[in-house]
Write an enzyme that holds these catalytic residues in place. Structure first.
Site: not given
Ligand code: URA
Length: 210
Positions: A105, A109, A201, A204
């Site tokens: 990302r 922008t 995430d 992660d």
């Molecule tokens: N990406 C992720 O890994 N977790 C989220 O909650 C949103 C996007």
């Protein structure tokens, strides 16, 4: 698939997902459960694959037996978290062709920018299944599907573990022809774009990077 959104409510999927959501679940268990769920979701997303028959010989007699028809599937992992879904699906459909889409990302922008794109040939003749565990804003998913369409894909499905209503709406607006299969539709996105209640995430959690 006729529905735009399919939620797989199978008890095994839901039970495994609950364990994945828990913050104390280890990286190793998270990854193993993701692999298991990905196969159950793949079972659902491949339910209506075209079939034909082939004449085979059983030890007793010949028979016309069902086999998959058409070109091999293309599985497209949206990096990096898509790889956690890819492995399990590939075990179930080992002859599938595999591609990767890398997006980041742009912080100014906020738009997705492509940094990697490598997909199998003949996408126009294949069922293409794009995999990414978290359908959050839907911006990167919609962009990835745009790229797959530009590369010739016409028959695309999207496989994810968790979806937010915002992401489903974004995909429906941008790609109404792309059915989505997921294990759960959560409440919403928070101010940081995380799905809540969610699982954090996904990258992660599966790679132990945080
Ligand atoms: N990406 C992720 O890994 N977790 C989220 O909650 C949103 C996007």
């Amino acid at each position: 698939m006729s529905q735009h959104l399919t939620i797989v409510e199978h008890p095994l999927v839901q039970h495994k997902l609950t364990i994945m959501r828990q913050k104390e679940t280890s990286t190793a268990v998270f990854r193993q459960l993701l692999r298991e769920i990905s196969q159950l979701l793949a079972y659902e997303i491949t339910r209506e694959l075209p079939m034909t028959t082939r004449t085979i010989d059983t030890p007793l007699q010949p028979m016309e037996a069902p086999v998959l028809d058409g070109k091999k599937l293309a599985l497209i992992s949206i990096l990096r978290a898509g790889n956690g879904l890819l492995d399990g699906v590939l075990e179930l459909v080992p002859s599938a062709r595999v591609g990767f889409v890398g997006l980041y990302r742009d912080e100014e922008t906020l738009k997705p920018v492509q940094y990697y794109f490598k997909v199998p040939e003949g996408l126009d003749d294949r069922l293409v299944i794009a995999v990414d565990p978290m359908l959050a804003t839907g911006n990167s998913s919609a962009a990835a599907v745009d790229m797959l369409k530009k590369a010739g894909a016409t028959n695309i499905r999207f496989l994810c573990l968790l979806a937010a209503p915002e992401g489903v709406a974004r995909m429906k607006e941008a790609h109404p022809d792309v059915p989505i299969v997921t294990a759960a539709l959560d409440e919403r996105l928070n101010e940081k774009g995380y799905i809540v209640p969610g699982l954090g995430d996904a990258g992660d959690r599966m790679f132990g990077t945080k």
